[in-house]
Motif scaffolding. Structure first.
Motif, PDB file in Angstrom:
ATOM      1  N   VAL A 204       0.935  -1.295   0.130  1.00  0.00           N
ATOM      2  CA  VAL A 204      -0.153  -0.058  -0.062  1.00  0.00           C
ATOM      3  C   VAL A 204       0.759   1.302  -0.029  1.00  0.00           C
ATOM      4  O   VAL A 204       0.612   2.248  -0.625  1.00  0.00           O
ATOM      5  CB  VAL A 204      -0.893  -0.027   1.173  1.00  0.00           C
ATOM      6  N   THR A 205       1.983   1.236   0.849  1.00  0.00           N
ATOM      7  CA  THR A 205       2.853   2.375   0.829  1.00  0.00           C
ATOM      8  C   THR A 205       3.363   2.710  -0.621  1.00  0.00           C
ATOM      9  O   THR A 205       3.479   3.810  -0.872  1.00  0.00           O
ATOM     10  CB  THR A 205       3.935   2.066   1.671  1.00  0.00           C
ATOM     11  N   GLN A 207       2.069   1.652  -3.624  1.00  0.00           N
ATOM     12  CA  GLN A 207       1.265   1.856  -4.441  1.00  0.00           C
ATOM     13  C   GLN A 207       0.671   3.358  -4.202  1.00  0.00           C
ATOM     14  O   GLN A 207       0.241   4.073  -5.389  1.00  0.00           O
ATOM     15  CB  GLN A 207      -0.136   0.977  -4.352  1.00  0.00           C
ATOM     16  N   ALA A 208       0.428   3.773  -3.202  1.00  0.00           N
ATOM     17  CA  ALA A 208       0.124   5.163  -2.874  1.00  0.00           C
ATOM     18  C   ALA A 208       1.020   6.175  -3.281  1.00  0.00           C
ATOM     19  O   ALA A 208       0.861   7.369  -4.021  1.00  0.00           O
ATOM     20  CB  ALA A 208      -0.068   5.374  -1.314  1.00  0.00           C
ATOM     21  N   GLY A 209       2.377   5.793  -3.153  1.00  0.00           N
ATOM     22  CA  GLY A 209       3.554   6.717  -3.763  1.00  0.00           C
ATOM     23  C   GLY A 209       3.585   6.879  -5.224  1.00  0.00           C
ATOM     24  O   GLY A 209       3.733   7.759  -5.719  1.00  0.00           O
ATOM     25  N   ALA A 211       0.869   5.976  -7.285  1.00  0.00           N
ATOM     26  CA  ALA A 211      -0.365   6.755  -7.602  1.00  0.00           C
ATOM     27  C   ALA A 211      -0.479   8.392  -7.591  1.00  0.00           C
ATOM     28  O   ALA A 211      -0.727   9.071  -8.535  1.00  0.00           O
ATOM     29  CB  ALA A 211      -1.565   6.359  -6.794  1.00  0.00           C
ATOM     30  N   GLY A 212       0.229   8.608  -6.338  1.00  0.00           N
ATOM     31  CA  GLY A 212       0.510  10.184  -6.271  1.00  0.00           C
ATOM     32  C   GLY A 212       1.463  10.998  -7.350  1.00  0.00           C
ATOM     33  O   GLY A 212       1.491  11.892  -7.822  1.00  0.00           O
ATOM     34  N   ALA A 222      -3.218   5.376 -11.766  1.00  0.00           N
ATOM     35  CA  ALA A 222      -3.812   6.092 -10.396  1.00  0.00           C
ATOM     36  C   ALA A 222      -5.059   5.282  -9.699  1.00  0.00           C
ATOM     37  O   ALA A 222      -5.007   4.814  -8.898  1.00  0.00           O
ATOM     38  CB  ALA A 222      -3.836   7.500 -10.441  1.00  0.00           C
ATOM     39  N   LEU A 226      -5.084   2.887  -6.797  1.00  0.00           N
ATOM     40  CA  LEU A 226      -6.051   2.963  -5.623  1.00  0.00           C
ATOM     41  C   LEU A 226      -6.934   1.772  -5.454  1.00  0.00           C
ATOM     42  O   LEU A 226      -7.175   1.672  -4.292  1.00  0.00           O
ATOM     43  CB  LEU A 226      -6.787   4.350  -5.990  1.00  0.00           C
ATOM     44  N   ILE A 229      -5.026  -0.660  -3.707  1.00  0.00           N
ATOM     45  CA  ILE A 229      -4.760  -0.324  -2.231  1.00  0.00           C
ATOM     46  C   ILE A 229      -5.941  -0.484  -1.562  1.00  0.00           C
ATOM     47  O   ILE A 229      -6.031  -1.206  -0.281  1.00  0.00           O
ATOM     48  CB  ILE A 229      -4.509   1.365  -2.307  1.00  0.00           C
ATOM     49  N   GLU A 230      -7.022  -0.426  -2.023  1.00  0.00           N
ATOM     50  CA  GLU A 230      -8.609  -0.701  -1.279  1.00  0.00           C
ATOM     51  C   GLU A 230      -8.562  -2.124  -1.292  1.00  0.00           C
ATOM     52  O   GLU A 230      -8.955  -2.650  -0.030  1.00  0.00           O
ATOM     53  CB  GLU A 230      -9.680  -0.237  -2.412  1.00  0.00           C
TER      54      GLU A 230
END
Length: 385
Positions: A204-205, A207-209, A211-212, A222, A226, A229-230
Motif C-alpha cells: 500500500v505504501t 502503491q500510494a506513492g 499513484a501520487g 492512478a 487506488l 490499495i483498497e
C-alpha cells in the motif's frame, strides 16, 4: 476438633480391648488417619494450596495447585492435610494454655500468697522460700519458647508445603506441554499477522506513492493503484480481524483466511502495481500442491516479496516457483543495493520463513549470492519426503 473427638470416642471402647495401651494408641492414631483420608478428596489440594499461599511465607507463595488427578498427588495432599491440622492443634492448645500459666508465674511473687495460704498446698513451701523469684524468669522463658515453637512450625510448614502440595513431575510436564502449545499457536498467529498485514502495508505504501506521482499524467494507472490499495487494505483488515478474534478466544464462528498458491497471481499483480518490475515464472502444477504446503508456500512468497519491497525498494525482482514429483521449489532474488545489503538480516521476516519451512521439514537458504539477495526454499510435498 472433629478428628480428636473421634479419638476420644474410641476411649469408650478401651474396656473391650485386650490391652488398655491399644486404646491410647488409637486415640492418637485415629485422628491422624481420619485427616489423611479426608485429604485424599481431590478438591482438598487446591483449597489447602490457597490457605498455604495466604498464610505461609517462602516458596508456599508460588503454589498454584489443581485438584489431585493421580493417587500420588492425593497421597501427598492427604499427608499434608493431616500434618498441618495436627501441628495446628498442638500449637493452638499450647497458645491457649501456656500464656495464662506464664502470667501466673510472672505475678506469683507478688500475688501468689492467696494461692499458698493453705499449708497443704504444694505452692506453700515455694511461696515462702527464695524459689518464688524463679517464677518471673520461668514465665518469660515459657513465652519465648511458645513464640519459638510457633515460628518454627510456620517455617517448617512453609518449606514442606511445596513438597506436599506442589505439582508432580507428570503435572509439570503436562503444564509445560500446554504452555508450549499455546506459545506455538501465538507464534503462528504472529507470523500470519506479520506476513499478511506487513505485506499489505508495504504494498500500500508503494502503491500510494506511485499513484501520487502519476495522478496528473496517468489517471488510469492512478485509479488502478487506488483500487489495489483498497483491495490490499480490505484483505489486511480481514486478516487482522481474524487474528484478533483468535487472541480474544472469540466464540463466534469465523473462517480463517486461507490464501494458497492459487491466489499467487493476485499477489503478483499487487506487487507490480506497486511499481516493482517482477519477473515471475510459476508452474501451472502448483495448483495441485497439498493444501498445507500450498498455504505455507504462499506466505513464504508473500514475505519474500515484502522483504524485497521493504529493504531493496523498486528493484527488479525475480520469482521462480516450480513443482516436481516430491518437492516444491521457491526462489526469490533481487539486486543488492548499497543501502539494502545489510538490512535483510533485520526484522522477523526471515525468521518467519524459517519457522514455516521447519514445520514442513523443508530447507531454506537466504543471503547474498553473486551480487543478488537470494531466498531459496525447498518444501517436500509429502511429510516423509
Amino acid at each position: 476438633m472433629p478428628y480428636w473427638f473421634l479419638g476420644m470416642l474410641l476411649v469408650g471402647f478401651a474396656p473391650l480391648m485386650p490391652q488398655n495401651w491399644i486404646a491410647g494408641v488409637m486415640v492418637l492414631v485415629a485422628p491422624i488417619l481420619a485427616a489423611f483420608v479426608t485429604g485424599l478428596v481431590p478438591i482438598v489440594r487446591p483449597l489447602e494450596s490457597v490457605a498455604a499461599r495466604e498464610l505461609l511465607r517462602g516458596a508456599s507463595g508460588e503454589l498454584n495447585a489443581r485438584p489431585s488427578a493421580t493417587w500420588e498427588s492425593r497421597i501427598r495432599a492427604g499427608a499434608w492435610f493431616s500434618l498441618h491440622l495436627h501441628v495446628g492443634v498442638v500449637i493452638a492448645a499450647m497458645s491457649l494454655a501456656l500464656p495464662p500459666f506464664a502470667i501466673a508465674l510472672l505475678l506469683f511473687p507478688f500475688i501468689g500468697g492467696r494461692y499458698a495460704s493453705d499449708k497443704e498446698s504444694p505452692l506453700h513451701d515455694w511461696k515462702h522460700s527464695s524459689w518464688e523469684w524463679l517464677g518471673p524468669p520461668a514465665g518469660l522463658l515459657m513465652v519465648f519458647v511458645l513464640l519459638a515453637l510457633i515460628i518454627a512450625a510456620g517455617e517448617t510448614l512453609s518449606r514442606l508445603a511445596p513438597v506436599f502440595l506442589g505439582p508432580s513431575p507428570s503435572e509439570r510436564l503436562a503444564e509445560l506441554e500446554t504452555k508450549a502449545v499455546k506459545l506455538a499457536e501465538r507464534n503462528r498467529l504472529a507470523r500470519e499477522l506479520h506476513d499478511s498485514v506487513g505485506h499489505a502495508l508495504s504494498v500500500v505504501t508503494l502503491q500510494a506513492g506511485a499513484a501520487g506521482r502519476v495522478l496528473d499524467t496517468d489517471p488510469a494507472f492512478a485509479r488502478e493503484a487506488l483500487g489495489a490499495i483498497e483491495e490490499s487494505a480490505r484483505s489486511a483488515l480481514e486478516d487482522l480481524d481474524h487474528v484478533l478474534g483468535l487472541l480474544r478466544e472469540d466464540a463466534s464462528p469465523r473462517t480463517a483466511p486461507q490464501a494458497t498458491l492459487k491466489d499467487v497471481d493476485r499477489l503478483l499483480e499487487q506487487t507490480r502495481i506497486a511499481g516493482v518490475k517482477l519477473d515471475a515464472e510459476v508452474d501451472e502444477g502448483i495448483k495441485h500442491a497439498p493444501a498445507a504446503v500450498s498455504r505455507e508456500a504462499y506466505r513464504i512468497v508473500q514475505e519474500a516479496l515484502t522483504n524485497a519491497l521493504r529493504h531493496a525498494g523498486k528493484v527488479p525482482v525475480r520469482l521462480r516457483i516450480t513443482i516436481g514429483d516430491d518437492r516444491l521449489e521457491v526462489e526469490v532474488s533481487n539486486p543488492l543495493g548499497g543501502a539494502s545489503a545489510g538490512h535483510h538480516s533485520g526484522g522477523r521476516g526471515l525468521d518467519g520463513i524459517r519457522e514455516r519451512v521447519t514445520v514442513l521439514r523443508g530447507h531454506v537458504t537466504a543471503g547474498p549470492d553473486d551480487g543478488r539477495w537470494r531466498v531459496a526454499v525447498s518444501l517436500p510435498l509429502r511429510s516423509g519426503s
